[in-house]
Design a protein around this motif. Structure first.
Motif, short mmCIF file in Angstrom:
data_model
loop_
_atom_site.label_atom_id
_atom_site.label_comp_id
_atom_site.label_asym_id
_atom_site.label_seq_id
_atom_site.Cartn_x
_atom_site.Cartn_y
_atom_site.Cartn_z
N HIS A 212 -9.31 8.11 1.64
CA HIS A 212 -8.72 9.06 0.69
C HIS A 212 -9.05 8.56 -0.70
CE1 HIS A 212 -5.28 10.17 -2.05
NE2 HIS A 212 -5.75 11.35 -1.70
N SER A 213 -9.85 9.33 -1.39
CA SER A 213 -10.23 8.98 -2.75
C SER A 213 -9.93 10.16 -3.67
CB SER A 213 -11.73 8.66 -2.80
OG SER A 213 -12.23 8.89 -4.11
N THR A 214 -9.10 9.91 -4.68
CA THR A 214 -8.77 11.00 -5.61
C THR A 214 -10.00 11.39 -6.43
OG1 THR A 214 -7.90 9.39 -7.20
CG2 THR A 214 -6.31 10.47 -5.74
N ASP A 215 -10.90 10.41 -6.68
CA ASP A 215 -12.13 10.75 -7.42
C ASP A 215 -13.04 11.64 -6.57
OD1 ASP A 215 -11.35 9.35 -9.64
OD2 ASP A 215 -12.68 7.64 -9.33
N LYS B 66 -13.86 1.58 1.08
CA LYS B 66 -13.15 1.40 2.36
C LYS B 66 -14.10 1.02 3.50
CE LYS B 66 -9.66 1.66 2.63
NZ LYS B 66 -8.83 0.47 2.40
N GLN C 144 -6.04 6.93 6.27
CA GLN C 144 -5.87 7.65 5.00
C GLN C 144 -6.59 9.00 5.03
OE1 GLN C 144 -6.87 4.38 5.18
NE2 GLN C 144 -6.26 3.24 3.36
N ARG D 243 -1.41 3.22 -3.40
CA ARG D 243 -2.76 2.81 -3.00
C ARG D 243 -3.78 3.78 -3.57
NH1 ARG D 243 -4.23 6.68 -0.31
NH2 ARG D 243 -6.34 5.87 -0.49
N GLY D 244 -5.06 3.37 -3.42
CA GLY D 244 -6.14 4.15 -4.04
C GLY D 244 -6.39 3.52 -5.41
N PHE E 262 -12.54 -3.52 3.18
CA PHE E 262 -13.64 -2.90 2.43
C PHE E 262 -14.99 -3.43 2.91
CE2 PHE E 262 -9.88 -3.20 -0.28
CZ PHE E 262 -9.70 -1.87 -0.58
N ALA F 79 -7.59 4.33 -8.34
CA ALA F 79 -7.14 4.95 -9.60
C ALA F 79 -5.62 4.95 -9.70
CB ALA F 79 -7.68 6.38 -9.70
N ILE G 186 -3.54 2.88 -8.27
CA ILE G 186 -3.11 1.50 -8.51
C ILE G 186 -3.23 1.17 -10.00
CG2 ILE G 186 -3.78 -0.92 -8.15
CD1 ILE G 186 -4.52 -0.11 -5.23
N GLY H 149 -15.37 7.59 -2.33
CA GLY H 149 -14.91 6.99 -3.58
C GLY H 149 -15.40 5.56 -3.69
N ALA H 150 -14.79 4.80 -4.58
CA ALA H 150 -15.14 3.38 -4.70
C ALA H 150 -13.94 2.61 -5.22
CB ALA H 150 -16.32 3.20 -5.66
N ASP H 151 -13.83 1.39 -4.77
CA ASP H 151 -12.82 0.48 -5.30
C ASP H 151 -13.42 -0.41 -6.38
OD1 ASP H 151 -12.09 1.17 -2.36
OD2 ASP H 151 -10.22 0.60 -3.35
N MET I 221 0.81 -1.23 0.00
CA MET I 221 0.00 0.00 0.00
C MET I 221 0.84 1.28 0.00
SD MET I 221 -3.40 -1.06 2.17
CE MET I 221 -4.25 0.50 1.93
O1 LIG Z 1 -9.43 5.74 -6.97
P1 LIG Z 1 -9.54 6.65 -5.80
O2 LIG Z 1 -10.76 7.51 -5.88
O3 LIG Z 1 -8.28 7.47 -5.58
O4 LIG Z 1 -9.66 5.75 -4.48
C1 LIG Z 1 -10.74 4.85 -4.34
C2 LIG Z 1 -10.66 4.07 -3.08
O5 LIG Z 1 -9.38 3.41 -2.97
C3 LIG Z 1 -9.02 3.36 -1.58
O6 LIG Z 1 -8.63 2.08 -1.18
P2 LIG Z 1 -7.16 1.76 -0.55
O7 LIG Z 1 -6.73 2.92 0.29
O8 LIG Z 1 -6.24 1.49 -1.74
O9 LIG Z 1 -7.37 0.51 0.26
C4 LIG Z 1 -10.22 3.86 -0.80
O10 LIG Z 1 -11.13 2.83 -0.48
C5 LIG Z 1 -10.79 4.85 -1.79
O11 LIG Z 1 -12.11 5.22 -1.51
#
Ligand SMILES: O=P(O)(O)OC[C@H]1O[C@H](OP(=O)(O)O)[C@H](O)[C@@H]1O
Length: 323
Positions: A137-140, A216, A167, A23-24, A281, A26, A28, A203-205, A20
């Motif tokens: 933390h979600s970039t979207d 999350k 996060q 992470r996130g 999640f 998008a 990833i 956001g969403a995974d 991680m």
């Molecule tokens: O694509 P964006 O919007 O950035 O992130 C989407 C989601 O990814 C993250 O998962 P993790 O922290 O990788 O477990 C969070 O659950 C977040 O809401």
């Protein structure tokens, strides 16, 4: 077909996704697409894969498998791998390499554009003077809040810290940098603060065909509380978060992470014989989510299946599978 050890950048990216550091959903996805481009360059550069198109293709599939195996829940990862590998074409290694590098670049550009576009859609749901609550933390999700600020709206934020990895701290910093006044709270204070909030933005995974939102851990409880308080909640999710396998009845695997994220070894030792679980999640049923905001507009969760069919068809190919 010989076994292929993926090139160093692929192994490094895979390790960073698993731990991680990357992470996130998008982030990833774009890191995985870029790692495939690195693999294509390395494979074209020397060894048996440099002169044998079949060996080159096999090495690309092996790299994709290594990346795929890192974390199970965010579908943006396999969707990124699919996007690139399905565009791999050519009779010689040079053409194959170019097709992969081009597809990877196109994917990353598309991702950035999609986030900008969905940001504007999400921003339209927010009004001047609104307070938003965030989770993780979600970039979207951030793109929506930042776009609202760019539209000249004054927005404040209540940011949940998001145990166990906190996060929320990253979100707090990003919003502060965007000029948004931030109040950071512990997760269990969320319901109390909902009375002061106009919108919840998450956001969403992955998004399932029935409109269920996989995000999350803690999102579903937040959504239920928001509904009870009459606070609208939206999910900001680019269409690469749509999970094509759910069209054919598959469920989304929820990642279980290590207990050390929850409890430090010393405290663990003291507590002794108890189970510790750490699901990363949860699933928010569509009836608790007001809207899914994508780069193609906003959708009621129950209607997302139409968009999913349009974009992904009835199934999900696995172009990384061994022949
Ligand atoms: O694509 P964006 O919007 O950035 O992130 C989407 C989601 O990814 C993250 O998962 P993790 O922290 O990788 O477990 C969070 O659950 C977040 O809401």
């Amino acid at each position: 077909m010989p076994e292929h050890e993926p090139a160093v950048p692929v192994r490094e990216t895979a390790e960073e996704i698993a731990t991680m550091e990357i992470r996130g959903a998008a982030t990833i996805a774009s890191a995985a697409a870029e790692a495939l481009a690195e693999q294509a360059r390395a494979a074209a550069d020397g060894g048996p894969t440099a002169s044998d198109p079949a060996a080159f293709r096999a090495s690309m599939r092996a790299a994709a498998r290594t990346l795929r195996e890192t974390r199970p829940t965010a579908v943006s990862l396999p969707n990124a791998l699919r996007y690139v590998l399905q565009r791999m074409e050519g009779d010689d290694v040079d053409r194959l390499r170019r097709s992969v590098v081009d597809a990877s670049g196109a994917f990353v550009r598309q991702l950035d554009r999609a986030q900008e576009d969905l940001g504007r859609v999400g921003a339209n749901r927010l009004a001047d003077g609104d307070t938003v609550m965030t989770h993780c933390h979600s970039t979207d999700a951030l793109a929506c809040i930042e776009a609202a600020v760019d539209q000249g709206k004054s927005i404040s934020a209540v940011v949940k810290e998001t145990r166990p990895r906190q996060q929320g701290h990253i979100t707090a910093e990003a919003l502060r940098d965007a000029g948004v006044p931030v109040t950071l709270i512990v997760d269990s204070a969320a319901r109390r603060y909902l009375d002061e909030v106009d919108h919840v933005v998450v956001g969403a995974d992955s998004i399932a065909a029935d409109g269920g939102v996989i995000n999350k851990i803690g999102t579903s409880g937040l959504a239920v509380n928001a509904r009870e308080r009459g606070v609208p909640i939206m999910t900001a999710a680019q269409t690469i978060k749509l999970h094509p396998e759910t069209l054919t009845g598959h469920t989304v695997e929820i990642e279980m992470r290590d207990e050390t994220e929850v409890i430090d070894p010393e405290a663990r030792e003291e507590i002794g014989e108890v189970a510790v679980e750490n699901p990363a999640f949860d699933v928010t049923p569509p009836r608790y989510m007001d809207a899914i905001v994508t780069e193609q507009g906003q959708f009621p969760p129950e209607s997302i299946v139409t968009l999913m069919r349009e974009l992904f068809g009835e199934g999900a190919a696995e172009p990384w599978a061994e022949p």
